[in-house]
Design a protein around this motif. Sequence first.
Motif, PDB file in Angstrom:
ATOM      1  N   LEU A 601      47.408 -27.610 -32.280  1.00 33.95           N
ATOM      2  CA  LEU A 601      47.139 -28.749 -31.492  1.00 33.95           C
ATOM      3  C   LEU A 601      48.205 -29.231 -30.721  1.00 33.95           C
ATOM      4  CD1 LEU A 601      45.793 -31.031 -34.520  1.00 33.95           C
ATOM      5  CD2 LEU A 601      44.324 -29.814 -32.555  1.00 33.95           C
ATOM      6  N   ALA A 602      49.769 -29.001 -31.099  1.00 32.40           N
ATOM      7  CA  ALA A 602      50.686 -29.343 -30.220  1.00 32.40           C
ATOM      8  C   ALA A 602      50.472 -28.390 -28.840  1.00 32.40           C
ATOM      9  CB  ALA A 602      52.046 -29.044 -30.794  1.00 32.40           C
ATOM     10  N   LEU A 603      50.093 -27.080 -28.887  1.00 33.16           N
ATOM     11  CA  LEU A 603      49.781 -26.259 -27.839  1.00 33.16           C
ATOM     12  C   LEU A 603      49.000 -26.717 -26.809  1.00 33.16           C
ATOM     13  CD1 LEU A 603      50.143 -22.516 -29.026  1.00 33.16           C
ATOM     14  CD2 LEU A 603      51.318 -23.543 -27.112  1.00 33.16           C
ATOM     15  N   VAL A 604      47.738 -27.135 -27.633  1.00 31.92           N
ATOM     16  CA  VAL A 604      46.649 -28.005 -26.802  1.00 31.92           C
ATOM     17  C   VAL A 604      47.391 -29.097 -25.710  1.00 31.92           C
ATOM     18  CG1 VAL A 604      44.564 -29.221 -26.890  1.00 31.92           C
ATOM     19  CG2 VAL A 604      44.895 -27.198 -28.348  1.00 31.92           C
ATOM     20  N   LEU A 605      47.960 -29.951 -26.479  1.00 28.09           N
ATOM     21  CA  LEU A 605      48.825 -31.307 -25.833  1.00 28.09           C
ATOM     22  C   LEU A 605      49.716 -30.711 -24.687  1.00 28.09           C
ATOM     23  CD1 LEU A 605      49.263 -33.336 -29.021  1.00 28.09           C
ATOM     24  CD2 LEU A 605      48.011 -33.797 -26.949  1.00 28.09           C
ATOM     25  N   PHE A 606      50.570 -29.625 -25.064  1.00 27.24           N
ATOM     26  CA  PHE A 606      51.509 -29.166 -24.290  1.00 27.24           C
ATOM     27  C   PHE A 606      50.754 -28.760 -23.164  1.00 27.24           C
ATOM     28  CE2 PHE A 606      54.297 -25.422 -23.104  1.00 27.24           C
ATOM     29  CZ  PHE A 606      55.126 -25.961 -22.639  1.00 27.24           C
ATOM     30  N   SER A 607      49.575 -27.950 -23.232  1.00 25.33           N
ATOM     31  CA  SER A 607      49.074 -27.045 -22.026  1.00 25.33           C
ATOM     32  C   SER A 607      48.477 -28.438 -21.157  1.00 25.33           C
ATOM     33  CB  SER A 607      47.724 -26.181 -22.451  1.00 25.33           C
ATOM     34  OG  SER A 607      48.264 -25.245 -23.142  1.00 25.33           O
ATOM     35  N   LEU A 608      47.801 -29.449 -21.642  1.00 24.61           N
ATOM     36  CA  LEU A 608      47.432 -30.679 -21.033  1.00 24.61           C
ATOM     37  C   LEU A 608      48.518 -31.341 -20.161  1.00 24.61           C
ATOM     38  CD1 LEU A 608      44.625 -32.016 -20.399  1.00 24.61           C
ATOM     39  CD2 LEU A 608      45.280 -33.426 -22.493  1.00 24.61           C
ATOM     40  N   LEU A 609      49.736 -31.505 -20.809  1.00 23.31           N
ATOM     41  CA  LEU A 609      50.823 -32.006 -20.101  1.00 23.31           C
ATOM     42  C   LEU A 609      51.214 -31.451 -18.884  1.00 23.31           C
ATOM     43  CD1 LEU A 609      52.925 -33.549 -22.785  1.00 23.31           C
ATOM     44  CD2 LEU A 609      51.581 -34.770 -21.274  1.00 23.31           C
ATOM     45  N   LYS A 610      51.303 -30.062 -18.886  1.00 25.90           N
ATOM     46  CA  LYS A 610      51.488 -29.127 -18.018  1.00 25.90           C
ATOM     47  C   LYS A 610      50.553 -29.171 -16.580  1.00 25.90           C
ATOM     48  CE  LYS A 610      52.155 -24.882 -19.790  1.00 25.90           C
ATOM     49  NZ  LYS A 610      52.535 -23.656 -20.007  1.00 25.90           N
ATOM     50  N   GLU A 611      49.400 -29.019 -17.032  1.00 26.97           N
ATOM     51  CA  GLU A 611      48.273 -29.043 -16.182  1.00 26.97           C
ATOM     52  C   GLU A 611      47.515 -30.258 -15.697  1.00 26.97           C
ATOM     53  OE1 GLU A 611      45.416 -25.829 -17.455  1.00 26.97           O
ATOM     54  OE2 GLU A 611      46.918 -24.844 -18.452  1.00 26.97           O
ATOM     55  N   THR A 612      47.544 -31.361 -16.426  1.00 27.74           N
ATOM     56  CA  THR A 612      46.762 -32.490 -16.553  1.00 27.74           C
ATOM     57  C   THR A 612      45.296 -32.226 -15.889  1.00 27.74           C
ATOM     58  OG1 THR A 612      47.255 -32.939 -13.958  1.00 27.74           O
ATOM     59  CG2 THR A 612      48.996 -33.526 -15.663  1.00 27.74           C
ATOM     60  N   ASN A 613      44.707 -31.121 -16.458  1.00 27.09           N
ATOM     61  CA  ASN A 613      43.320 -30.934 -16.030  1.00 27.09           C
ATOM     62  C   ASN A 613      42.546 -30.465 -17.406  1.00 27.09           C
ATOM     63  OD1 ASN A 613      40.695 -29.506 -15.524  1.00 27.09           O
ATOM     64  ND2 ASN A 613      41.675 -28.700 -13.501  1.00 27.09           N
ATOM     65  N   LEU A 614      41.963 -31.617 -17.912  1.00 26.89           N
ATOM     66  CA  LEU A 614      41.252 -31.465 -19.122  1.00 26.89           C
ATOM     67  C   LEU A 614      40.241 -30.572 -19.413  1.00 26.89           C
ATOM     68  CD1 LEU A 614      40.839 -34.853 -21.096  1.00 26.89           C
ATOM     69  CD2 LEU A 614      38.986 -33.104 -21.177  1.00 26.89           C
ATOM     70  N   TRP A 615      39.640 -30.328 -18.136  1.00 29.76           N
ATOM     71  CA  TRP A 615      38.224 -29.329 -18.229  1.00 29.76           C
ATOM     72  C   TRP A 615      38.997 -28.015 -18.614  1.00 29.76           C
ATOM     73  CZ3 TRP A 615      33.073 -29.111 -17.649  1.00 29.76           C
ATOM     74  CH2 TRP A 615      32.458 -30.602 -17.699  1.00 29.76           C
ATOM     75  N   SER A 616      39.968 -27.594 -17.770  1.00 29.69           N
ATOM     76  CA  SER A 616      40.329 -26.054 -17.936  1.00 29.69           C
ATOM     77  C   SER A 616      41.021 -25.857 -19.289  1.00 29.69           C
ATOM     78  CB  SER A 616      41.530 -26.081 -16.957  1.00 29.69           C
ATOM     79  OG  SER A 616      42.756 -26.580 -16.943  1.00 29.69           O
ATOM     80  N   VAL A 617      41.634 -26.837 -19.867  1.00 29.82           N
ATOM     81  CA  VAL A 617      42.289 -26.830 -21.263  1.00 29.82           C
ATOM     82  C   VAL A 617      41.162 -26.697 -22.283  1.00 29.82           C
ATOM     83  CG1 VAL A 617      43.736 -28.109 -23.003  1.00 29.82           C
ATOM     84  CG2 VAL A 617      44.489 -28.126 -20.795  1.00 29.82           C
ATOM     85  N   SER A 618      40.197 -27.649 -22.150  1.00 31.95           N
ATOM     86  CA  SER A 618      39.012 -27.658 -22.920  1.00 31.95           C
ATOM     87  C   SER A 618      38.250 -26.167 -22.951  1.00 31.95           C
ATOM     88  CB  SER A 618      38.039 -28.517 -22.425  1.00 31.95           C
ATOM     89  OG  SER A 618      36.597 -28.498 -22.941  1.00 31.95           O
ATOM     90  N   GLU A 619      38.083 -25.686 -21.719  1.00 34.84           N
ATOM     91  CA  GLU A 619      37.533 -24.484 -21.681  1.00 34.84           C
ATOM     92  C   GLU A 619      38.354 -23.317 -22.365  1.00 34.84           C
ATOM     93  OE1 GLU A 619      36.305 -23.728 -17.700  1.00 34.84           O
ATOM     94  OE2 GLU A 619      34.813 -25.193 -17.681  1.00 34.84           O
ATOM     95  N   ARG A 620      39.665 -23.378 -22.424  1.00 29.72           N
ATOM     96  CA  ARG A 620      40.480 -22.295 -22.728  1.00 29.72           C
ATOM     97  C   ARG A 620      40.640 -22.127 -24.302  1.00 29.72           C
ATOM     98  NH1 ARG A 620      45.895 -23.547 -20.677  1.00 29.72           N
ATOM     99  NH2 ARG A 620      44.868 -23.442 -19.102  1.00 29.72           N
ATOM    100  N   PHE A 621      40.608 -23.427 -24.808  1.00 33.37           N
ATOM    101  CA  PHE A 621      41.005 -23.658 -26.287  1.00 33.37           C
ATOM    102  C   PHE A 621      39.581 -23.790 -26.901  1.00 33.37           C
ATOM    103  CE2 PHE A 621      45.119 -24.690 -24.683  1.00 33.37           C
ATOM    104  CZ  PHE A 621      46.098 -24.107 -25.889  1.00 33.37           C
ATOM    105  N   HIS A 622      38.320 -23.871 -26.133  1.00 38.89           N
ATOM    106  CA  HIS A 622      37.161 -23.721 -27.037  1.00 38.89           C
ATOM    107  C   HIS A 622      36.824 -25.332 -27.705  1.00 38.89           C
ATOM    108  CE1 HIS A 622      36.859 -19.841 -25.334  1.00 38.89           C
ATOM    109  NE2 HIS A 622      37.606 -19.412 -26.455  1.00 38.89           N
ATOM    110  N   LEU A 623      37.401 -26.315 -27.164  1.00 37.50           N
ATOM    111  CA  LEU A 623      37.421 -27.491 -27.656  1.00 37.50           C
ATOM    112  C   LEU A 623      36.636 -28.567 -26.888  1.00 37.50           C
ATOM    113  CD1 LEU A 623      40.860 -27.812 -29.072  1.00 37.50           C
ATOM    114  CD2 LEU A 623      38.956 -27.704 -30.466  1.00 37.50           C
ATOM    115  N   SER A 624      35.930 -29.649 -27.342  1.00 34.70           N
ATOM    116  CA  SER A 624      35.086 -30.293 -26.579  1.00 34.70           C
ATOM    117  C   SER A 624      36.179 -31.524 -25.706  1.00 34.70           C
ATOM    118  CB  SER A 624      34.201 -31.359 -27.190  1.00 34.70           C
ATOM    119  OG  SER A 624      35.094 -32.387 -28.072  1.00 34.70           O
TER     120      SER A 624
END
Length: 751
Positions: A601-624
Amino acid sequence: MFKLRGIQDLYDWQRTCLNLDCVQRRKNLIYSLPTSGGKTLVAEILVLRELLCRRKDCLFILPYISLVQEKVRGLASFGLELDFLVEEYAGSKGRFPPVKRRNNRSVYIATIEKAHSLVNSLIETGRMEDLGLVVVDELHMLGDGSRGAIIEMTLAKVLFTSKSTQVIGMSATLGNIKDLQTFLRAENYTSDFRPVQLKEYVKLTDTIYEVDPTEEECFKFSRLLNFKYSSSMQKVDPDHIIALVTEVIPTHSCLVFCPTKKNCENVVGMICKYLKKEFLALRQPEKAVLLRELRASGSGSACPVLRRTVPYGLAYHHSGLTSEERKLVEEAYSNGVLCLLTCTSTLAAGVNLPARRVILRSPYVASDFLKRSQYKQMVGRAGRAGIDPVGESVLILQDADRDAAKTLVCAPMEKCYSNLLRDGRRGLLSLILSLIGLNICSSVGRVMDFLCATLLCVQQEALCAETSLKEEVQRCVDLLKDKDLVTETAHVQTLQVTKLGRATFKGSVDLSYSDLLYKDLSKGLEGLLLNSCLHLVYLVTPYDMITQCRPDWMVFFRQLTDAEQKMSAAVGVPESFIARKAAGQTVRKPVNMEVVSRMYLALVLFSLLKETNLWSVSERFHLSRGFIQSLLGSSSAFCSCVLHFTEELEEFWPFRALLTELTRRLSYCVTAELIPLMEVAGVMESRAKQLYNAGYQTLTQLANADPALLSNAIENLFPKRANQIVASAKMLLNEKAAALQEEVDELLMKP
């Protein structure tokens, strides 16, 4: 009210309620009405009376962040007109203790958790007498698990520490309202008033029955469905949902409550397939704007289901959408651009979106049979005051659920019980710790005195059948001692909190995790890796969300760079373990799976802070998208809690500056220039981008904007919403300026 809301007159019940003798004498009151009866207006009038006539602060407690933000926007214009401040306490927002104002009064709009922290801070600083009124919306949530326990703790502390603070509770009709009256020392006003008559129906096979409690069977024949189904259509829609919705849309609005999120998407897609092409032509330009805004909110991406359904005037609404997507769908529905929403039960408990007809796809939420209170909340959305002459609800039943449904629609309302003893006495443990920490109680005897002011005490015969309340208290005190949160001086038997105990209650940290949090932070001090913020993010990833997500091992493995592998190994998740799991191999060496899930979950948040693009993070981690946004919101709130926790423990001083900045980043998760605009209640990322690109780049510029020009400059920004945004920006600017002025006055004050 007329100038800012256009309200010319009150309903008879509202006038009666406001003129009750107990209200005039500022006694506590619980008032109960059906959904959509106009309860909130009475509370707002009482808040305005307290602010303007008695010059006292007010606390308005609401169950959800979205409702807090909506209320902040709604009251901001009143604050500007009548010279009081509206302060938001939700997520990571809110100061503890609040700024002490010499000239201005404040209304604090708070979630359940933030309200408790706020009351604690007022007690600790000896300022409870400044609080003139506490209003609790959805008071029946006292019976709702851990959040109910927090409401009970908050109100019990208010009642015990202040004799002049009035408590007003708005509640659904309850079967044991007298218990709540005894607890709050309150009078009760009840009415069955609804501005629009509600007719309740159930559907069995192709027959509609009216709900009639006077009938022996509870159901009375009303009519047969008049809709021609082909054999293929019958297979796709055996429950005749299409027949039920096309009787009202597109002329009127319709809500279809579904048991699961996936079912919402399936049902709205199915309805679209069988709608006539004429639906596409209705309000086509506004639908096109809505689709553009949905794409903008997703940085160019839009949900494929919504892309297909919005042109027909249909959409779905559930927690899998981001808060921005939900807000756009809600506004489009409120403005008539959308005529039908398929939704989960959370919509009934949150925003007020009424409809001509409400359809319950099934009497279940997931696999659980509906509670009477949930059913009433859903069907209560039927009927729009001033628009519809009547509201209708239709519950779709299968034969197997017929008997259970009779109880559901005709039985008396459920009872509300204290939750302080629930989940291994978690609520009572937390309450006792804070009572000792706030110096309200210093012995078991004093704790017992306090508990006389709780709902638990009122209901102790039912809830403490096997042991006495005093024995429960003693067990809790012993457990707090074992956890090293409380100590007792031997010679005088005085209870005191330890440093860890103080940090736990000041940080509002769950007692289940306080020891673990202390160990994690201590381990972090020994080797905090700051080549990225991943280690810090891991430390503020909420423990209670670990069970809500299972790692995708291949995704996990691919996300780890050399720096992240080192950090992962430092917390006990070696790369070799992840590699073996990704390859489907057996792992011989045991690894703590809770730490593994938290790291993921920390990796999910870390990716989001780096990219600030919720859609791409959602698709990469297969989470809604909704789950990731919920994770982000929970993390920013927990980060704020951890910050307060570290402030009470000297050894954690290095974390304070780091966590202050991380809280800010997690709260908004956007590029730095948008943060000042997103501090305004209800301004989401895509709206902030629109405002910034239109030249409104600072809070000051937005606060001084002309709402009419703003509405014209920003696509799909209706005048009413533009007025609310400008008013909220002005209120926030005034609040910041007033806080700075208070600091100046304090510095210049003569000794």
